[in-house]
Design a protein around this motif. Structure first.
Motif: not given
Length: 317
Positions: A144-154, A159-161, A203-210, A221-223
């Motif tokens: 599995l590659t290409g995954n990374k932590d990310c910060k996005v606006y609502f 996508s988390y890829t 997702f709604q605004p917040g911090s998530y472990l994906v 990763n953390k989104v």
């Protein structure tokens, strides 16, 4: 289990297929001395030990890949070409002196569990019945590659890829299932023709472990989803008039100021509307409740929502 010896070694093939007894200071003039359990010593000239033309060992392939290594299979035969049944054999990893044991099955096939880091590795397969040693090279890579932590606006539409690779080192074909987990909720998504699996971040605004999982492989990763509607007013204990101001700031899904947009606020069973100014701020004049208690101030724009709490306390004489 893998054992390492820095100097000369003697490899004793124990009855336990998961262990290898190693004794130092037993190699003289480039000879590897091994014992097959019946006190019969086997000596091999280390300077020319590897025979890749050997017919008593058939190099195999990686049968399974794990997050911390691989399973590798090879076939072992006697001098007449008969499969060696229930025979302990040895696989060195990047060295003749560091390796693991395995026991062959009825077809002479041995499965070696090799905890390996990513990269190219040379395996040294040893048939203690014929004294042959044969080498093979395998490549260990991330499935599995290409995954990374990310910060996005609502509501960004992003996508988390992850990209999935098969045992051949190439991206898998379409319709391979990848399981994503967000806050204990599972989402099964199929890969596209290029091996990508994408989980839309809605997702709604917040911090998530994906997490993303394919077979035995898992990445985490953390989104962080940032809000696009932000309350600016903080309510405190102060003297109240008949009305009070409430402000919110509106951003678009890229985090830029959103001007001249109508924002709604619901408060105490009434709905208020205000437009954002050039700074993206909408200001509301809300009527103070007559009753005491806790009241929610709910602002909304499209799918974006933000809630603040307003408290009306009893005033003592």
């Amino acid at each position: 289990m893998i054992f390492a010896v820095l100097l000369s070694v003697s490899v004793s093939f124990a009855a336990d297929e998961n262990s290898t007894d190693i004794i130092s200071d037993s190699v003289d003039d480039g000879l590897i001395s091994t014992s097959n359990g019946d006190d019969t010593a086997l000596s091999v000239d280390y300077s020319d030990a590897v025979n890749d033309n050997s017919t008593s060992i058939k190099t195999g392939n990686v049968t399974k890949r794990y997050s911390n290594g691989v399973e590798y299979s090879a076939t072992f035969l006697d001098e007449d070409g008969t499969p060696l049944k229930d025979t302990i054999v040895y696989c060195g990893v990047d060295s003749l002196f560091v390796g693991v044991n395995a026991t062959t099955d009825s077809n002479g096939v041995a499965l070696f569990l090799l905890p390996l880091n990513k990269g190219s590795h040379t395996l040294y397969l040893m048939n203690i019945v014929t004294s042959d040693i044969k080498s093979d090279t395998i490549n260990v890579f991330d499935v599995l590659t290409g995954n990374k932590d990310c910060k996005v606006y609502f509501n960004s539409g992003k996508s988390y890829t992850v990209r999935v690779y098969g045992d051949d080192g190439k991206p898998v074909k379409a319709n391979q299932k990848v399981t994503f987990t967000v806050n204990f909720k599972k989402h099964t998504i199929k890969t596209d023709k290029n091996g990508y699996a994408k989980l839309k971040i809605n997702f709604q605004p917040g911090s998530y472990l994906v997490t993303a999982q394919y077979k035995d492989f898992l990445v985490v990763n953390k989104v962080i989803v940032k809000p696009t509607l932000i309350p600016l007013t903080q309510f405190g204990a102060k003297k109240l008039s008949k009305t009070f101001k409430f402000k919110v700031k509106l951003l678009d899904n890229k985090g830029k100021i959103s001007k001249n947009k109508k924002v709604k606020v619901k408060f105490n069973k009434k709905t208020y509307t205000a437009k954002t100014n050039k700074k993206g701020i909408a200001t509301f004049t809300l009527k103070t409740p007559l009753k005491t208690g806790k009241f929610n101030v709910v602002a909304s724009y499209g799918k974006a929502k933000a809630t603040a709490q307003f408290y009306r306390y009893a005033v003592r004489a």
